[in-house]
Design a protein around this motif. Structure first.
Motif, mmCIF file in Angstrom:
data_model
loop_
_atom_site.group_PDB
_atom_site.id
_atom_site.type_symbol
_atom_site.label_atom_id
_atom_site.label_comp_id
_atom_site.label_asym_id
_atom_site.label_seq_id
_atom_site.Cartn_x
_atom_site.Cartn_y
_atom_site.Cartn_z
ATOM 1 N N PHE A 124 -1.532 -8.788 -7.933
ATOM 2 C CA PHE A 124 -0.195 -9.256 -8.311
ATOM 3 C C PHE A 124 0.431 -8.309 -9.327
ATOM 4 C CE2 PHE A 124 -0.605 -13.091 -5.953
ATOM 5 C CZ PHE A 124 0.686 -13.600 -5.831
ATOM 6 N N ASN A 129 1.465 -5.189 -6.988
ATOM 7 C CA ASN A 129 2.346 -5.481 -5.858
ATOM 8 C C ASN A 129 3.529 -6.378 -6.210
ATOM 9 O OD1 ASN A 129 0.842 -4.002 -3.871
ATOM 10 N ND2 ASN A 129 -0.682 -5.640 -3.897
ATOM 11 N N PHE A 130 3.522 -6.962 -7.405
ATOM 12 C CA PHE A 130 4.642 -7.832 -7.801
ATOM 13 C C PHE A 130 5.179 -7.480 -9.188
ATOM 14 C CE2 PHE A 130 6.230 -11.735 -9.884
ATOM 15 C CZ PHE A 130 7.338 -11.965 -9.076
ATOM 16 N N HIS A 131 4.326 -7.505 -10.201
ATOM 17 C CA HIS A 131 4.818 -7.304 -11.572
ATOM 18 C C HIS A 131 5.329 -5.878 -11.796
ATOM 19 C CE1 HIS A 131 3.634 -11.267 -12.773
ATOM 20 N NE2 HIS A 131 2.362 -11.057 -12.465
ATOM 21 N N SER A 183 7.942 -4.095 0.913
ATOM 22 C CA SER A 183 7.145 -5.314 0.963
ATOM 23 C C SER A 183 6.181 -5.215 2.151
ATOM 24 C CB SER A 183 8.070 -6.531 1.063
ATOM 25 O OG SER A 183 7.331 -7.737 1.086
ATOM 26 N N ALA A 220 4.374 -10.866 4.215
ATOM 27 C CA ALA A 220 5.152 -11.761 3.359
ATOM 28 C C ALA A 220 5.912 -12.799 4.167
ATOM 29 C CB ALA A 220 6.137 -10.949 2.521
ATOM 30 N N ALA A 263 1.528 -11.952 -2.768
ATOM 31 C CA ALA A 263 2.205 -11.075 -3.727
ATOM 32 C C ALA A 263 3.475 -10.491 -3.119
ATOM 33 C CB ALA A 263 1.269 -9.965 -4.182
ATOM 34 N N LYS A 264 3.399 -10.068 -1.860
ATOM 35 C CA LYS A 264 4.562 -9.485 -1.205
ATOM 36 C C LYS A 264 5.629 -10.548 -0.913
ATOM 37 C CE LYS A 264 3.343 -5.110 -0.817
ATOM 38 N NZ LYS A 264 4.090 -4.033 -1.500
ATOM 39 N N ALA A 275 6.212 -13.111 -2.854
ATOM 40 C CA ALA A 275 6.856 -13.299 -4.153
ATOM 41 C C ALA A 275 7.853 -12.178 -4.419
ATOM 42 C CB ALA A 275 5.799 -13.354 -5.253
ATOM 43 N N LEU A 276 7.480 -10.955 -4.070
ATOM 44 C CA LEU A 276 8.378 -9.813 -4.279
ATOM 45 C C LEU A 276 9.634 -9.944 -3.425
ATOM 46 C CD1 LEU A 276 8.862 -6.993 -5.489
ATOM 47 C CD2 LEU A 276 7.598 -6.046 -3.549
ATOM 48 N N THR A 277 9.483 -10.381 -2.187
ATOM 49 C CA THR A 277 10.631 -10.529 -1.293
ATOM 50 C C THR A 277 11.599 -11.590 -1.809
ATOM 51 O OG1 THR A 277 9.250 -9.868 0.584
ATOM 52 C CG2 THR A 277 11.291 -11.030 1.099
ATOM 53 N N CYS A 314 14.864 -5.042 0.782
ATOM 54 C CA CYS A 314 13.429 -5.142 1.039
ATOM 55 C C CYS A 314 13.145 -4.622 2.441
ATOM 56 C CB CYS A 314 12.968 -6.592 0.955
ATOM 57 S SG CYS A 314 11.953 -6.967 -0.472
#
Length: 248
Positions: free
Chosen positions: A110, A113-115, A140, A144, A157-158, A160-162, A181
């Motif tokens: 995370f 791939n996110f933070h 991403s 996801a 994680a992806k 959450a990013l999307t 994205c």
């Protein structure tokens, strides 16, 4: 597509999709700041670039001093000029399961791939760092949107990013910034090779049957990325584009 005055930072530019995006933007006229962890691979990318004089290699490990990433972006813009675009392609894959779930592993993935992408976004969206009309692109994953067995932490994680990208796009639209994205399916990259080595030779064949157009190439993603980063996509923001060779 780009002018030399349009500066694009690409993370994960040492290999795979990030390298392909950096090379494509350079070939299309942009000045590229190629960021990665491997100096040798970054130098190989510069040598392969259409215009090496518009390629600057920057080494950074994003696990180090994560909290300083926004400040680092400000320093980058002071040194090289305000950014037109940024492609966040640095990432790490993982094949896992619920039974093998590890909190330490989940936190690591995370983080990267996110933070890290969100900290990069915070820095990029600073008025001192980016220019009006520019674009932020997150790489991403199709995981996801279409989560599958074996992609528990990575897909989460992806995803959450999307979702975050959609929110960010609405926040920065009044400033004239666009947020996109790209969610690729299986692409032949070094990260995919690691997955296949772990899963065995049958894995590749079983997955290929699901892709009418076969697995993607990094260049397939890079062509779309360059378009979205350019002003040819000036009326597009807040979208997630799934690239999966007809699988989904």
């Amino acid at each position: 597509m780009f002018a030399a005055s349009q500066i694009i930072l690409v993370t994960g530019a040492s290999s795979g999709i990030g390298r392909a995006i950096a090379l494509e933007c350079n070939a299309q006229g942009a000045t590229v700041l190629a960021c990665g962890r491997d100096d040798l691979k970054l130098d190989e990318g510069r040598k392969a670039a259409h215009a090496p004089e518009r390629w600057t290699s920057i080494r950074r490990d994003f696990f180090e001093h994560m909290e300083k990433i926004p400040q680092w972006l400000h320093e980058i813009s002071q040194r090289h000029g305000r950014l037109w675009g940024m492609a966040c392609a640095a990432g790490e894959g993982l094949m896992d399961s619920m039974q093998a779930y590890s909190l330490a592993t989940a936190r690591r993935h995370f983080d990267l791939n996110f933070h890290v992408p969100l900290l990069l976004a915070k820095g990029f969206c600073d008025r001192r760092v980016s220019v009006k009309g520019g674009a932020l692109l997150f790489v991403s994953s199709a995981s996801a949107v279409f989560p599958e067995k074996g992609h528990l932490i990575y897909g989460a994680a992806k995803a959450a990013l999307t979702a975050a990208a959609r929110s960010i796009s609405q926040e920065v639209a009044p400033r004239g910034l666009r947020v996109h994205c790209l969610s690729p399916g299986i692409v032949d990259t070094p990260m995919q090779e690691k997955a296949e080595a772990l899963m065995g030779p049958e894995y590749r064949q079983s997955q290929l049957q699901e892709y009418p157009f076969g697995f993607g190439r990094p260049e397939d993603v890079a062509h779309m990325a360059a378009f979205l980063l350019s002003d040819k996509a000036a009326w597009i923001t807040g979208q997630n584009f799934v690239l999966a060779g007809g699988r989904y």
